[in-house]
Scaffold this motif. Structure first.
Motif, PDB file in Angstrom:
ATOM      1  N   MET A 105       0.839  -1.204   0.000  1.00  0.00           N
ATOM      2  CA  MET A 105       0.000   0.000   0.000  1.00  0.00           C
ATOM      3  C   MET A 105       0.870   1.249   0.000  1.00  0.00           C
ATOM      4  N   GLU A 106       1.897   1.254   0.856  1.00  0.00           N
ATOM      5  CA  GLU A 106       2.816   2.394   0.919  1.00  0.00           C
ATOM      6  C   GLU A 106       3.442   2.663  -0.442  1.00  0.00           C
ATOM      7  N   GLN A 107       3.873   1.563  -1.065  1.00  0.00           N
ATOM      8  CA  GLN A 107       4.580   1.687  -2.325  1.00  0.00           C
ATOM      9  C   GLN A 107       3.650   2.211  -3.421  1.00  0.00           C
ATOM     10  N   LEU A 108       2.432   1.686  -3.441  1.00  0.00           N
ATOM     11  CA  LEU A 108       1.471   2.143  -4.444  1.00  0.00           C
ATOM     12  C   LEU A 108       1.157   3.624  -4.246  1.00  0.00           C
ATOM     13  N   ALA A 109       0.988   4.010  -2.984  1.00  0.00           N
ATOM     14  CA  ALA A 109       0.696   5.417  -2.701  1.00  0.00           C
ATOM     15  C   ALA A 109       1.865   6.295  -3.161  1.00  0.00           C
ATOM     16  N   ALA A 110       3.071   5.809  -2.921  1.00  0.00           N
ATOM     17  CA  ALA A 110       4.253   6.566  -3.354  1.00  0.00           C
ATOM     18  C   ALA A 110       4.260   6.719  -4.873  1.00  0.00           C
ATOM     19  N   ASP A 111       3.687   5.733  -5.573  1.00  0.00           N
ATOM     20  CA  ASP A 111       3.599   5.816  -7.036  1.00  0.00           C
ATOM     21  C   ASP A 111       2.419   6.659  -7.499  1.00  0.00           C
ATOM     22  N   GLY A 112       1.676   7.230  -6.553  1.00  0.00           N
ATOM     23  CA  GLY A 112       0.600   8.132  -6.939  1.00  0.00           C
ATOM     24  C   GLY A 112      -0.786   7.518  -6.979  1.00  0.00           C
TER      25      GLY A 112
END
Lengths: 334, 507
Positions: free
Chosen positions: B441-448
C-alpha cells in the motif's frame, strides 16, 4: 485432473466397444458403425450446446422440445406452407436463437431459476409444434433429396472399403473444434468458466456475467435447433408428440458423463463428445446383444450413476491428498 | 432459592478458537430486574460471551452461577431449561408459518399428534399481549415488520419462562419507532424482574436504557460503569483504553491532485444520506465505522456493483457514476472485496487464471487469450507480491488466506489502477502477509495511487491512514486527520457522537 477424467471415460468407451464387438459380430459391420457414428454425431451436437449452459452452472431442459419445434417446423414450412428453403431455414434459426435469448434474459434479468424457465420451455415448444402441425406427422416425402443428404450423406473415405463417414460427423467435427477453441482460447470462454465457478468473483472482476450467461443459452438453443433439423433430415419424418422426446436427458447425461459438473465451471468439449459416444454405444450394445431393449434407460441410468459416483470418490481422494500436501509445504520453513 | 444472590454470574470465562483467544477470562454479573449493557469494539468478545451464556458453544474454562448456584450451560435446550434465552441479531423465525406456529415450534399443543389450533391461538394471544404486539396469532410471520418479528421472538422467549434475556444488537435493523417500542417492552420486562443483557454499538441507546454497563476490550473486561457513571465519554474511554494509542510515523502527503471526488453520492443501502469526500493521488485514506455503518455498501457503489441512486462522482477528472464494475475498472478503479473467497478469487481456478481475469480483456488479440501476456503477468505477480505457490497452475483454493489476497491484489495491479479500494484487506490473514500488504500500500501510494481502505482494526487504521473517514448508520459522520486522529475520536464518531473537531486525547 481434467486429462485424467477424460482418460477414464475414454477407456470406458473403448471397453464398451470391445465388449460389444466380442459379444456381437454385427457391431463392427460398417452398416452398424455408420449408424452409430451418425447418431453419436447428432447427439454430440446437441450435447455440446447443453455443455455450454452447464458450464455456467445452469441447465437447459427444453432441448428436446426445441429439437421437436425445429424438426417439425422445417418440413411443415417447406411442404405444408410452401416457404422457400432459405426463408424456412432462416426462420428455424431465428426461432431457435430467440428461444435461447428468451431463456437467458429471464434467467439473468429476472433471476428466475434455469430449471424453471427451461422446464416451461420444455412443455411450451413441443406443444406449439403439436399445435401448428395439428399433431400430424410431417415430413419431406420424396423431395429435398439434396437437403436431406446433409444428414443422410456418406463420405467415401480413401483406403477403407465399404465404410463411409456419415455427413453429420463432419458437422460435429467442425462444431466441436469451434466450441473447444471458443472455450479454451478466447477470453469469452474463460469468462464462462470463471462465472460458472464463481459468478460473484467474475462479476467483481469486471466481467459482464449476465451477457455471457445469455450467450450460453443462445448457443445451446441454436445447436438444439440445428440438431433438430439434422434429425428430421435423417429420418425424413417427424412426429410432433415424439420427435426429440427425452433428448435433453441424453444431452445432459452425455455432458455429465464427459466430466461437466452441474455446479458449473467444469467441462471439456472432448469429454462431452466421448460422453455422447458412450451413451450411443451403450444403447447400441443393448440393441445388439440382448432381447431386453426396453431396459435401455435402466442400464444407461446405472452406468451414468456409477460414473458420477466414481468421479466423486476420485475427486475426494484427490482433494484430500492435495490438502495434506499443501499443509506439509506450509509447515516446512521456507 | 437465594433471592439476594445475583441472577447470573459468570467468572473467568476463557474461549479459544484456532489461532485466536476470543475470551481471556471475562466476568459478568446480572441482577434481577436489571438491564446490563455489554459494549465493546468489533471483535472485543461480546458475541462469543453471549453464545457461551446461551449454550450455543461451551467455554474452555470458567464458571457460571445461576441464583448463586454453580450451573453448567452445555447446550441451547439446557440454557432454555434454566431460563436463559438468546435473541439473535438475525432472527430465527420460520416466516412461512404463522405467529402461533412459531411461538410453539417444536412443542406444539396437540391431541394425538393433531395440532390443537384454538388452544395454541389462545395461548399465543396472551403472550403477544405481554410484549405489546397487536397482531393476530394466525398472521404469517412474513407479513410482519422486522420489529414485530423481534417481538414475536421475545414472546417466544417468555413462553419458555425466560428469566434472563440476552439481546444481541436488537435495534440494528429497526426503525426509530420500532426501537422505541422495543425499549418499552424491555422496561416492562425489567419491571417484572427479568434480567436483560443488552448488547449494542449504539451508545445513545445504552445511556437511555442501561442500569449498568460492562465494557469488553480484546476479549477481557475493560471496566464496569454504574448507572450514575454512564456517559458517552466514559464508555468510549473504556472501549478504547487509555494506553493504546501508538503513533506510527505518518508519511506527510504533499497536496496533490484529487483523483476520487464524491458529491452527495447516494448508495442504494442508505439513499437518505448523501456522501461527500475527496481522495487525492498518493493518499492513503482509511474508512472506519461499526458493522452495518455502510462502509462496504459505499465501496460497492463506488465500484459499480450496486450503482449509486444519486449524486456525482469524479474519477481522475471524469464525471462518471459507474453502473457496472467494468465501467469502474475502465475509469481506473480496482476493488479488493471484503469476502475474499466468494468475491475475490475464483477458488477452483488456477493462480494464473485468477491473476489474469481482469486484464484478459485488455491483453486480448481479437478475442483470443494472449497466453504469453498471461504467463508473463502471472510470473511477474508471483515474484513481485511473493505469492507462495509451487507455480501458476496451482488452484487458488490451496493457497493460504494471505496468498489468496495477494492473488486478488495481483489481479488489480495488472490493471495499474489510479484508485485502489480495499475492503478489510487484512482480515483473517497472518501477520507476515499483513506486513507485506501494508508495504505494498505504501509503495502504491508513493507511485501516486489513491487508496481508500476499510478496516475494523484500529491499529491498522491509525498506522496506515493519512486521514480517516468515519461512517455511522449510513452517513459520513466525520473526517479525522493529524492530531485529531486517534482511537477515541474515531470511536466517538463511529458510535454516533456528534462532533468531529479534534478533541484533546486522554493519554
Amino acid at each position: 485432473m481434467q486429462l485424467k477424467k477424460t482418460l477414464g471415460i475414454t477407456l470406458l468407451l473403448l471397453a464398451v466397444c470391445l465388449l460389444t464387438a466380442s459379444l456381437s459380430e454385427n457391431f463392427l459391420s460398417s452398416y452398424n458403425l455408420e449408424n452409430l457414428l451418425r447418431r453419436t454425431a447428432l447427439f454430440g451436437i446437441i450435447s455440446i450446446g447443453v455443455a455450454f449452459v452447464i458450464v455456467t452452472g445452469g441447465i437447459d431442459l427444453s432441448v428436446g422440445s426445441v429439437i421437436c419445434l425445429a424438426g417439425c417446423g422445417l418440413p411443415w414450412l417447406l411442404t405444408t406452407q410452401g416457404w422457400s428453403l432459405p426463408s424456412a431455414l432462416m426462420a428455424v434459426a431465428l426461432v431457435s436463437a430467440g428461444i435461447g435469448l428468451l431463456h437467458g434474459l429471464l434467467i439473468t434479468k429476472l433471476g428466475i431459476q434455469p430449471f424453471v424457465v427451461t422446464l416451461c420451455g420444455l412443455m411450451m415448444y413441443r406443444g406449439i409444434a403439436r399445435g401448428f402441425t395439428g399433431d400430424q406427422t410431417v415430413g419431406f416425402g420424396d423431395g429435398f433429396k439434396g437437403l436431406r443428404s446433409l444428414a443422410t450423406g456418406r463420405i467415401e473415405l480413401p483406403f477403407i472399403d465399404g465404410f463411409a463417414l456419415p455427413a453429420p460427423c463432419v458437422f460435429l467435427l467442425v462444431i466441436a473444434l469451434l466450441a473447444a477453441f471458443f472455450l479454451n482460447r478466447t477470453i469469452y470462454g474463460r469468462y464462462l468458466l470463471a462465472l460458472g465457478r464463481s459468478e460473484e468473483a467474475a462479476r467483481y472482476s469486471g466481467i459482464n456475467t449476465g451477457r455471457m450467461t445469455v450467450l450460453a443459452y443462445v448457443l445451446c438453443s441454436c445447436l438444439a435447433g440445428f440438431g433438430g433439423v439434422l434429425f428430421v433430415l435423417d429420418v425424413n419424418i417427424a412426429q410432433p408428440s415424439d420427435c426429440g422426446n427425452f433428448y435433453e436427458l441424453y444431452a445432459i447425461s452425455a455432458a455429465v458423463l464427459g466430466g461437466c459438473s452441474l455446479r458449473g465451471g467444469v467441462g471439456t468439449i472432448y469429454g462431452v463428445l466421448i460422453g455422447a459416444a458412450l451413451m450411443q454405444t451403450l444403447r447400441n450394445m443393448i440393441v445388439l446383444t440382448t432381447r431386453h431393449q426396453h431396459m435401455e434407460f435402466a442400464i444407461i441410468g446405472a452406468v451414468l450413476l456409477a460414473g458420477v459416483v466414481a468421479d466423486e470418490l476420485i475427486k475426494r481422494r484427490h482433494l484430500r491428498r492435495k490438502a495434506v500436501r499443501s499443509l506439509r509445504e506450509e509447515s516446512t520453513p521456507a | 432459592m437465594d433471592m439476594s444472590a445475583p441472577l447470573l454470574e459468570a467468572g473467568n470465562l476463557v474461549k479459544t478458537f484456532p489461532g485466536v483467544r476470543a475470551l481471556k477470562g471475562v466476568s459478568l454479573m446480572l441482577r434481577r430486574g436489571e438491564v446490563l449493557a455489554v459494549i465493546g469494539e468489533n471483535g472485543g468478545g461480546k458475541s462469543t460471551l453471549m453464545k457461551i451464556l446461551a449454550g450455543v458453544q461451551p467455554a474452555d474454562s470458567g464458571e457460571i452461577f445461576l441464583d448463586g448456584q454453580p450451573a453448567e450451560v452445555a447446550s441451547v435446550p439446557d440454557a432454555l431449561a434454566r431460563g436463559i434465552a438468546l435473541i439473535h441479531q438475525e432472527l430465527n423465525l420460520a416466516d412461512n408459518l404463522d405467529i402461533a406456529a412459531n411461538l410453539f415450534l417444536g412443542r406444539e399443543k396437540h391431541r394425538f399428534g393433531v395440532i390443537d389450533k384454538p388452544a395454541q391461538y389462545r395461548a399465543a394471544r396472551q403472550l403477544l399481549e405481554a410484549v405489546g404486539l397487536e397482531a393476530d396469532p394466525s398472521a404469517l410471520v412474513s407479513a410482519l415488520s422486522i420489529g414485530q418479528q423481534q417481538q414475536v421472538e421475545i414472546a417466544k422467549a417468555l413462553s419458555l419462562n425466560a428469566r434472563i434475556l440476552i439481546m444481541d444488537e436488537p435495534t440494528s435493523s429497526l426503525t426509530t419507532r420500532e426501537s422505541e417500542q422495543l425499549f418499552e417492552v424491555i422496561r416492562d420486562l425489567r419491571a417484572k424482574g427479568v434480567g436483560i443483557v443488552y448488547i449494542s454499538h449504539r451508545l445513545a441507546e445504552v445511556m437511555d436504557l442501561a442500569d449498568r454497563v460492562t465494557v469488553l476490550r480484546d476479549g477481557a473486561n475493560a471496566g464496569n460503569l454504574e448507572k450514575s457513571e454512564i456517559s458517552h465519554e466514559a464508555m468510549v474511554r473504556l472501549m478504547v483504553g487509555r494506553d493504546v494509542s501508538r503513533f506510527y510515523p505518518h508519511k506527510s502527503g504533499e497536496p496533490s491532485q484529487p483523483v476520487l471526488e464524491a458529491e452527495d453520492l447516494r448508495t442504494p443501502a442508505y439513499p437518505q444520506h448523501g456522501l461527500n469526500f475527496t481522495i487525492r493521488a498518493g493518499e492513503i485514506v482509511g474508512l472506519s465505522g461499526l458493522v452495518g455503518a455502510g462502509r462496504t455498501e459505499m465501496m460497492q457503489t463506488l465500484f459499480g456493483i450496486t450503482p449509486a441512486t444519486g449524486g456525482r462522482l469524479k474519477i481522475a477528472g471524469n464525471i462518471l457514476v459507474p453502473q457496472t464494475p467494468l465501467e469502474a475498472i475502465n475509469a481506473g478503479m480496482a476493488l479488493v472485496p471484503e469476502d475474499r473467497k466468494k468475491q475475490g478469487v475464483v477458488l477452483e481456478m488456477t493462480v494464473s487464471e485468477n491473476v489474469s481475469l481482469a486484464s484478459l480483456r485488455r491483453d486480448q488479440k481479437a478475442g483470443l487469450i494472449n497466453r504469453r501476456a498471461e504467463s508473463d503477468l502471472c510470473r511477474e505477480m508471483i515474484g513481485k507480491l511473493h505469492i507462495k505457490t509451487p507455480d501458476g497452475k496451482q488452484l487458488a483454493q490451496f493457497l493460504s488466506g494471505g496468498n489468496q489476497q495477494k492473488v486478488v491484489l495481483g489481479k488489480w495491479l495488472a490493471m495499474r489502477p489510479r484508485v485502489l479500494l480495499l475492503d478489510e484487506p487484512t482480515r483473517g490473514i497472518d501477520v507476515g502477509a499483513k506486513q507485506e500488504i501494508y508495504q505494498l500500500m505504501e509503495q502504491l501510494a508513493a507511485d501516486g495511487v489513491a487508496i481508500l481502505f476499510v478496516s475494523s482494526e484500529m491499529e491498522e487504521l491509525l498506522g496506515m491512514a493519512d486521514r480517516v473517514l468515519v461512517m455511522h448508520e449510513g452517513r459520513m459522520a466525520g473526517e479525522l486527520t493529524g492530531s485529531g486522529l486517534n482511537e477515541e475520536s474515531v470511536m466517538h464518531l463511529a458510535t454516533g457522537g456528534r462532533y468531529s473537531t479534534s478533541k484533546s486525547t486522554c493519554n
